[in-house]
Design an enzyme around this catalytic site. Structure first.
Site, mmCIF file in Angstrom:
data_model
loop_
_atom_site.group_PDB
_atom_site.id
_atom_site.type_symbol
_atom_site.label_atom_id
_atom_site.label_comp_id
_atom_site.label_asym_id
_atom_site.label_seq_id
_atom_site.Cartn_x
_atom_site.Cartn_y
_atom_site.Cartn_z
ATOM 1 N N THR B 28 8.890 -45.989 -51.166
ATOM 2 C CA THR B 28 8.922 -46.459 -49.786
ATOM 3 C C THR B 28 8.962 -45.237 -48.871
ATOM 4 O OG1 THR B 28 9.825 -48.137 -48.297
ATOM 5 C CG2 THR B 28 11.439 -46.791 -49.459
ATOM 6 N N CYS B 34 17.346 -47.199 -42.136
ATOM 7 C CA CYS B 34 17.206 -48.151 -43.238
ATOM 8 C C CYS B 34 17.677 -47.497 -44.543
ATOM 9 C CB CYS B 34 15.755 -48.568 -43.414
ATOM 10 S SG CYS B 34 15.054 -49.412 -41.984
ATOM 11 N N HIS B 51 13.834 -52.249 -49.293
ATOM 12 C CA HIS B 51 13.937 -51.396 -48.098
ATOM 13 C C HIS B 51 14.661 -52.210 -47.025
ATOM 14 C CE1 HIS B 51 11.590 -48.502 -45.213
ATOM 15 N NE2 HIS B 51 12.582 -49.039 -44.546
#
Lengths: 207, 167
Positions: B28, B34, B51
């Site tokens: 990711t 995040c 995520h």
């Protein structure tokens, strides 16, 4: 909850908002740099978070990002995103130092010049908007980050993500005269919070 | 990052999750506040990545929930996907990265502390599920791109200033 239904008249209003804000900011930038700045017609899009991450060259593209939150009658997030090369050109010109480079941990003076540029541009964007809509807006002091676009823009999605999986973004790009057809584009991105759209439409007498 | 492997790289977007088996890897990009949570079964060589954006699904004010968006529902959802792929819950381990504070503000608004809050929430959920946290690279103020290889159980982390590291 979530975003209100948007029709074509609403879309035109949001485009006009991008137009007014970015035109004032572009003029301020032009005055600051004594350079001609070209502005595109604003784009208003309702997109997914992942489409948002792809907006300015993809989530991993390293950019110079200015971010501030807007509080008051209208709430939302605002970004001014510049490709590193373009930010380097602007700041080199502004501080008269052609060695300045954001990639090599730019000098204190260059960083604070960028911070100040962010202040001036977001200030002109938002005060034009506030005058046009007759709404009170209180921006936070803009923050500066040189990092991956995805990491920077995601902070603007946090508030929205509590009510929606989509974001409505008012995107106006600017470029230096003569560099319009290159990748050297800056972006003003305005992301009103979902509750603020009706405030905008009401301010202009449209329900 | 794992250039010489024959497997493919499965990409996971923001508020999304997926699972892979060796020789594939999972990645990711552009994690800011995040958190990327990797759960893996070393014996089965299967791994999942979620995520997450927000600490708790109770923050949601919408009618439908994308479970991959929140720490609680995201990790639970990923666990279920891994069990379907043949992972054993008692063998699962976790590695996490992200939770940065990209901008420093003098504001006490909770939103500005969302990175650290996400990390705290992830750790709490892992503890409740009894999944040991083996390694983490969290906090700070840099964006991260991460990629996990279920074959070696290594998590590669790339930042703009510090290059590539491995946990």
């Amino acid at each position: 909850m979530g975003h209100p239904k948007i029709n074509s008249m609403h879309l035109d209003i949001l485009k006009e908002i991008g137009n007014i804000g970015a035109a004032h900011a572009a003029t301020a930038l032009s005055d600051l740099l004594k350079k001609k700045i070209e502005m595109r017609v604003p784009k208003v899009e309702m997109i997914t978070f992942n489409e948002m991450m792809d907006l300015a060259g993809g989530p991993e593209k390293v950019v110079v990002g200015i971010f501030l939150r807007i509080e008051g009658d209208l709430e939302g997030s605002m970004f001014f995103i510049l490709p590193i090369e373009q930010a380097n050109r602007f700041i080199q010109h502004l501080i008269q130092d052609d060695q300045f480079d954001f990639r090599s941990n730019g000098s204190f003076i260059g960083m604070s010049a960028m911070q100040e540029m962010g202040n001036i541009l977001s200030g002109s964007y938002l005060s034009a908007l506030s005058d046009f809509l007759q709404l009170k807006m209180y921006p936070t002091v803009p923050g500066l980050s040189i990092d991956m676009f995805g990491a920077i823009i995601s902070i603007g999605l946090i508030e929205i993500s509590q009510v929606s999986d989509y974001v409505i973004v008012i995107n106006t790009s600017i470029s230096e005269e003569g560099l319009e057809n290159t990748e050297m584009k800056g972006h003003f991105l305005l992301l009103p919070d979902p509750e603020s759209f009706n405030v905008i439409f009401k301010a202009l007498g449209v329900e | 990052m794992f250039a010489s492997k024959e497997g493919k790289v499965v990409k996971v977007g923001i508020a999304q999750m997926d699972v892979v088996k060796s020789p594939d890897t999972i990645r990711t990009s552009g994690l800011g506040s995040c958190v990327g949570v990797v759960l893996y079964d070393e014996t089965k060589k299967v791994a999942g990545l979620v995520h997450i954006m927000l600490p708790d699904s109770s923050l949601s004010r919408s009618e439908t929930i994308n479970c991959a968006k929140f720490a609680d529902t995201g990790i639970q959802g990923l666990l279920e996907m891994l069990l379907v792929e043949g992972a054993q819950k008692y063998r699962l381990k976790a590695k996490i990265a992200g939770g940065a504070q990209m901008f420093q503000f003098a504001s006490d608004k909770n939103m500005m502390r969302i990175g650290p809050r996400n990390v705290e929430a992830v750790k709490k959920v892992l503890k409740e599920l009894g999944i040991p946290l083996i390694a983490e690279d969290t906090g700070g103020n840099s964006g991260r791109t991460i990629e996990f290889d279920p074959d070696t159980s290594k998590l590669m982390i790339r930042t703009v200033n510090k290059g590539v590291s491995e946990i």
